[in-house]
Design an enzyme around this catalytic site. Structure first.
Site, PDB file in Angstrom:
ATOM      1  N   GLY A   1       6.759 -19.599  24.743  1.00 26.40           N
ATOM      2  CA  GLY A   1       8.026 -19.951  24.112  1.00 26.40           C
ATOM      3  C   GLY A   1       9.398 -18.707  24.443  1.00 26.40           C
ATOM      4  O   GLY A   1       9.746 -19.130  25.172  1.00 26.40           O
ATOM      5  N   GLY A   2      10.120 -18.573  23.346  1.00 27.11           N
ATOM      6  CA  GLY A   2      11.297 -18.000  23.484  1.00 27.11           C
ATOM      7  C   GLY A   2      11.152 -16.859  24.202  1.00 27.11           C
ATOM      8  O   GLY A   2      12.344 -16.334  24.119  1.00 27.11           O
TER       9      GLY A   2
ATOM     10  N   GLY B   1      33.904 -29.613  52.866  1.00 24.34           N
ATOM     11  CA  GLY B   1      34.256 -29.060  52.544  1.00 24.34           C
ATOM     12  C   GLY B   1      33.430 -27.876  52.666  1.00 24.34           C
ATOM     13  O   GLY B   1      33.811 -26.572  51.776  1.00 24.34           O
ATOM     14  N   ALA B   2      32.001 -27.753  52.993  1.00 32.00           N
ATOM     15  CA  ALA B   2      31.506 -26.840  52.788  1.00 32.00           C
ATOM     16  C   ALA B   2      32.315 -25.672  53.808  1.00 32.00           C
ATOM     17  O   ALA B   2      31.833 -23.937  53.190  1.00 32.00           O
ATOM     18  CB  ALA B   2      30.097 -27.139  53.519  1.00 32.00           C
TER      19      ALA B   2
HETATM   20  C1  HXC Z   1      -1.107 -12.070  17.837  1.00 34.75           C
HETATM   21  C2  HXC Z   1      -1.812 -12.464  19.645  1.00 34.75           C
HETATM   22  C3  HXC Z   1      -1.195 -12.915  20.101  1.00 34.75           C
HETATM   23  C4  HXC Z   1       0.328 -13.077  18.920  1.00 34.75           C
HETATM   24  C5  HXC Z   1      -2.362 -13.128  21.252  1.00 34.75           C
HETATM   25  N1  HXC Z   1      -2.978 -12.253  20.323  1.00 34.75           N
HETATM   26  N2  HXC Z   1      -1.025 -13.158  21.066  1.00 34.75           N
HETATM   27  N3  HXC Z   1      -2.030 -11.359  18.361  1.00 34.75           N
HETATM   28  N4  HXC Z   1      -0.272 -12.532  17.913  1.00 34.75           N
HETATM   29  N5  HXC Z   1       1.368 -13.839  19.342  1.00 34.75           N
HETATM   30  C6  HXC Z   1      -4.489 -11.108  20.155  1.00 34.75           C
HETATM   31  C7  HXC Z   1      -5.349 -12.453  19.673  1.00 34.75           C
HETATM   32  O1  HXC Z   1      -5.421 -12.357  18.285  1.00 34.75           O
HETATM   33  C8  HXC Z   1      -6.236 -11.010  20.666  1.00 34.75           C
HETATM   34  O2  HXC Z   1      -6.975 -10.287  19.628  1.00 34.75           O
HETATM   35  C9  HXC Z   1      -5.894 -10.339  21.597  1.00 34.75           C
HETATM   36  O3  HXC Z   1      -4.709 -10.550  21.153  1.00 34.75           O
HETATM   37  C10 HXC Z   1      -6.163 -11.208  23.092  1.00 34.75           C
HETATM   38  O4  HXC Z   1      -5.244 -12.807  22.819  1.00 34.75           O
HETATM   39  P1  HXC Z   1      -7.326 -13.677  23.672  1.00 34.75           P
HETATM   40  O5  HXC Z   1      -6.275 -14.654  23.218  1.00 34.75           O
HETATM   41  O6  HXC Z   1      -7.972 -13.097  23.745  1.00 34.75           O
HETATM   42  O7  HXC Z   1      -6.427 -13.581  25.145  1.00 34.75           O
HETATM   43  P2  HXC Z   1      -6.584 -14.236  25.728  1.00 34.75           P
HETATM   44  O8  HXC Z   1      -7.443 -15.428  25.764  1.00 34.75           O
HETATM   45  O9  HXC Z   1      -6.543 -14.100  27.972  1.00 34.75           O
HETATM   46  O10 HXC Z   1      -5.364 -15.504  25.941  1.00 34.75           O
HETATM   47  C11 HXC Z   1      -3.564 -15.322  25.611  1.00 34.75           C
HETATM   48  C12 HXC Z   1      -3.075 -16.234  25.611  1.00 34.75           C
HETATM   49  C13 HXC Z   1      -3.594 -16.273  23.343  1.00 34.75           C
HETATM   50  C14 HXC Z   1      -2.727 -16.944  26.062  1.00 34.75           C
HETATM   51  C15 HXC Z   1      -2.070 -15.256  25.255  1.00 34.75           C
HETATM   52  O11 HXC Z   1      -4.152 -14.899  22.889  1.00 34.75           O
HETATM   53  C16 HXC Z   1      -2.258 -17.208  23.055  1.00 34.75           C
HETATM   54  O12 HXC Z   1      -2.245 -18.476  23.821  1.00 34.75           O
HETATM   55  N6  HXC Z   1      -1.808 -16.790  21.662  1.00 34.75           N
HETATM   56  C17 HXC Z   1      -0.990 -17.088  21.261  1.00 34.75           C
HETATM   57  C18 HXC Z   1       0.375 -17.180  22.199  1.00 34.75           C
HETATM   58  C19 HXC Z   1       1.657 -18.301  21.106  1.00 34.75           C
HETATM   59  O13 HXC Z   1       1.784 -18.787  20.516  1.00 34.75           O
HETATM   60  N7  HXC Z   1       2.897 -17.094  20.986  1.00 34.75           N
HETATM   61  C20 HXC Z   1       3.482 -17.479  20.419  1.00 34.75           C
HETATM   62  C21 HXC Z   1       4.598 -17.889  21.582  1.00 34.75           C
HETATM   63  S1  HXC Z   1       6.128 -18.311  20.864  1.00 34.75           S
HETATM   64  P3  HXC Z   1      -8.290 -10.218  19.273  1.00 34.75           P
HETATM   65  O14 HXC Z   1      -8.133  -8.751  18.404  1.00 34.75           O
HETATM   66  O15 HXC Z   1      -8.931 -11.623  18.292  1.00 34.75           O
HETATM   67  O16 HXC Z   1      -9.013 -10.060  20.324  1.00 34.75           O
HETATM   68  C22 HXC Z   1       7.000 -17.122  20.782  1.00 34.75           C
HETATM   69  C23 HXC Z   1       8.502 -17.478  20.578  1.00 34.75           C
HETATM   70  C24 HXC Z   1       9.016 -15.876  21.602  1.00 34.75           C
HETATM   71  O17 HXC Z   1       6.828 -15.792  21.484  1.00 34.75           O
HETATM   72  C25 HXC Z   1      10.156 -16.720  20.701  1.00 34.75           C
HETATM   73  C26 HXC Z   1      11.748 -16.020  20.355  1.00 34.75           C
HETATM   74  C27 HXC Z   1      13.133 -15.764  20.276  1.00 34.75           C
END
Ligand code: HXC
Length: 520
Positions: free
Chosen positions: A175-176, A410-411
C-alpha cells in the site's frame, strides 16, 4: 515499609515493564518470526549497531485505542523499536518494526515514535536507518494510521538531502507504506522474505487478471532488476545488515559534514599496469569497466549500487586515498554502454545523492551515444536523458572524468564534460571524442563519394581509416582544452588521487532559487 524496600519495588516494576516490552508479541510469535527465516526487530538492531551502543526511546509507549478489541491487545512499544546508537563509530537513529506485535502495523503511537527519532536525527545531523517489517496501516485505527504515515512521508521529504536515510525491507511493505522507503536514499530488500507493492496480488488479479505471487509482483529480485526500486538485495537479514553497515561507511552523517576518510595501506602512487592493455584495439569489442574501477579503488573495494538494474551504466562507491568517491561509469560490456532511459534515471539519481552529501564524483566514460528507437523515444528518452544531464550540470562537488574510449555525440556532453563544469577531464590515448563513430560518420559525409566509387566497399574502408586517423583520438579535444590532459592508463589512480586532493576545498555554487525544476 522501609525506604529501600519502596524504591526496590519501583525499580522492580520498571524492570518488569521493560522485560514485557522486550518480549514484543510473545515467545510464540518470536518463534514464528524465526521460522520464516526472519530475525526479530531487536535482534536486527543488535546486529546493525556497534556492540551495546543502542539506546532505546519510547519503550513504554503504547496505543490508546479501544476499537475492535484493541484494548485487550496493548503492547509496550506499539510494534516498533526506536532509538539511537553508533554504526562504525558514527551516531545514527534507528527504527525497527516488530512484526510480532499486531503484524508490525502502523498507527498513531507507532508513527509518532518514528517521527520523534526522525525529528531528532534532523536536528542533530544524524542518518536514519529504517528496518521495515509491517502489515501496513493498522486497520483498527483507521484514518489515524493513514495520518501517521503522512507524518512520516513529510519528514522523509524534509530530511532528504540533509541526512542520509536508508530503508531495509525485511518483511511485507504494501500500500501507501512503500512511499516512505521510496523517498529515502537507498532501499535494501531481503530475498524471499520481503516484498513491496502498491496493491497486492489479489487486487492485481481482480483488476488486471494477472496471476502473480507476492514475490513475482514485488519481491527483492524483481525490484532490483526490473523496477529499480531496490538498490541492493540480500540473501537474508544478516546480509542486508552487513550491506547497510558497509554503505554507511562511505557516507557523511549529514550534508554539512565532510566525507569519511579511512586510512588505507594501498599506496596513492600505485601504478595500475593492468590497465595499459585493457582496452581492445577493435572499438566494437567490449571489455568490463568494473575491471578498471576495482583496479583504481583502494584495496580493489567497490560497493556497487543498483547492480542488477540498467547494467549498461555502473554506479557505486570506492575510496581513493581513503576518501569516499561516487563512481558513474558506462559499461561497454552491456549494450555497448549506451545511455537509455533506465541508465539515465539510475545515474541521475546517484549523481544527485552524491552531490547532496558532498561525495566527489568520478566519471569513467566509454559511451557510444543515446539508444535510438521508437521504444526509447516513446518512453521519454528525451526527458529521462535530461535527468542525467541536469544532475551533472547542477552538481557542485569535485567532478573528474576519465574518457577511456568512446565519447560520442550528446553523451559526450552529458557525461560530465568540461562544458558542464567537469573540474578535471582526462582521456586515455585510446579515447575517441567525436560526433559519432567513424563508420556512421563516413556513411553520412562521404555517401556520394562511396556510391560513385568503382569499389565502394574498399573506398568506404579507406575513408573510415582516414577518419579514424584524423578524428578518433583525444588530441583534437585536447587542442581545445576540452580535456585537460591525455594520460597513460597505468598512472590513472595516482593522478586521480592527486586531483581529488587538489579539489578537496572546491567551492562552486548555483544561482539562489527555491529549487530547480529537474525534468521528472
Ligand atoms: C492490523 C494486522 C495488520 C494490519 C497484520 N495484522 N496486518 N493488524 N492491521 N494492517 C495482524 C494480523 O491480524 C495478525 O494478527 C498478525 O498481524 C500477523 O498477521 P498474519 O496475517 O497472521 O501474518 P502473515 O500470514 O505473515 O501475513 C502478513 C500479511 C497479512 C501479508 C501482512 O497480515 C496482511 O495481508 N495484512 C493486511 C495488509 C494490509 O492490507 N494492510 C493495509 C495496507 S494499505 P493475529 O492476532 O490474528 O495473529 C496501507 C496503507 C498505507 O498500509 C497508506 C499510507 C498512506
Amino acid at each position: 515499609m522501609e525506604n529501600q524496600e519502596i524504591i526496590d519495588k519501583k525499580i522492580e516494576k520498571l524492570r518488569e515493564l521493560k522485560a514485557k516490552a522486550k518480549i514484543g508479541g510473545g515467545q510464540k510469535r518470536i518463534e514464528d518470526q524465526h521460522s520464516k527465516n526472519k530475525l526479530t526487530a531487536r535482534e536486527r538492531i543488535d546486529l546493525l549497531l556497534d556492540r551495546d551502543s543502542f539506546r532505546e526511546l519510547d519503550m513504554l509507549a503504547h496505543h490508546h485505542s479501544s476499537d475492535f478489541g484493541l484494548d485487550k491487545n496493548v503492547f509496550l512499544g506499539d510494534g516498533v523499536v526506536t532509538g539511537y546508537g553508533y554504526m562504525n563509530g558514527q551516531k545514527v537513529f534507528v527504527f525497527s518494526q516488530d512484526f510480532t506485535v499486531l503484524g508490525g502495523s502502523l498507527a498513531a503511537e507507532h508513527g509518532r515514535k518514528i517521527c520523534k527519532i526522525m525529528d531528532m536525527a534532523l536536528k542533530n545531523g544524524c542518518p536514519v536507518i529504517g528496518l521495515n517489517d509491517s502489515g501496513g496501516a493498522r486497520v483498527q485505527e483507521g484514518v489515524i494510521s493513514l495520518g501517521a504515515y503522512a507524518d512520516i512521508f513529510l519528514r522523509n521529504t524534509l530530511c532528504s538531502g540533509v541526512i542520509p536515510q536508508i530503508s531495509l525491507i525485511m518483511g511485507p511493505c504494501a500500500g501507501g507504506a512503500v512511499y516512505s522507503p521510496a523517498i529515502t536514499d537507498f532501499i535494501i530488500m531481503v530475498k524471499k522474505t520481503s516484498y513491496m507493492f502498491v496493491t497486492g496480488p489479489k487486487v492485481v488479479k481482480t483488476v488486471t487478471h494477472e496471476d502473480l505471487t507476492s514475490d513475482q509482483l514485488g519481491g527483492a529480485e524483481v525490484h532490483a532488476s526490473k523496477s529499480g526500486v531496490a538498490h541492493f538485495t540480500a540473501e537474508n537479514d544478516l546480509e542486508a545488515i552487513e550491506i547497510t553497515r558497509k554503505l554507511m561507511s562511505f557516507l557523511p552523517p549529514n550534508n554539512l559534514d565532510e566525507v569519511p576518510l579511512i586510512k588505507t595501506d594501498d599506496p596513492s602512487d600505485r601504478l595500475c599496469d593492468k590497465l595499459t592493455y585493457l582496452i581492445p584495439a577493435n572499438p566494437n569489442l567490449p571489455y568490463d569497466m568494473k575491471d578498471i574501477i576495482t583496479e583504481l579503488a583502494d584495496g580493489g573495494d567497490f560497493l556497487e549500487v543498483h547492480k542488477d538494474y540498467a547494467q549498461n551504466i555502473i554506479v557505486g562507491f570506492i575510496r581513493l586515498g581513503g576518501r569516499s568517491i561516487g563512481v558513474v561509469a558506462n559499461q561497454p560490456a552491456v549494450l555497448a554502454g549506451v545511455l537509455d532511459i533506465d541508465s539515465s534515471k539510475k545515474a541521475g539519481r546517484f549523481v544527485r545523492f552524491c552531490d547532496a552529501f558532498n561525495i566527489p564524483l568520478l566519471v569513467l566514460e566509454d559511451v557510444p551515444g543515446f539508444m535510438p528507437g521508437a521504444h526509447q523515444e516513446w518512453g521519454g528518452i528525451i526527458t529521462n536523458g535530461a535527468k542525467l544531464l541536469y544532475a551533472f550540470c547542477e552538481a557542485t562537488v569535485p567532478k573528474i572524468t576519465v574518457i577511456t574510449r568512446k565519447a560520442y555525440g550528446g553523451a559526450y556532453d552529458v557525461m560530465n564534460s568540461k562544458h558542464i563544469r567537469g573540474d578535471l577531464n582526462y582521456a586515455w590515448p585510446t579515447a575517441e571524442l567525436a560526433v559519432m563513430g567513424s563508420k556512421g560518420a563516413v556513411e553520412i559525409i562521404f555517401k556520394k563519394e562511396i556510391e560513385n566509387s568503382n569499389e565502394p566497399e574498399k573506398r568506404e574502408a579507406e575513408l573510415i581509416n582516414e577518419f579514424n586517423e584524423k578524428f578518433a583520438n583525444p588530441y583534437i579535444a585536447a587542442s581545445y582544452g576540452y580535456i585537460d590532459d591525455v594520460i597513460e592508463p597505468k598512472s590513472t589512480r595516482k593522478i586521480l588521487i592527486e586531483a581529488f586532493n587538489l579539489l578537496e576545498n572546491k567551492v562552486d555554487t548555483n544561482p539562489k532559487r527555491k529549487h530547480g525544476n529537474i525534468p521528472l
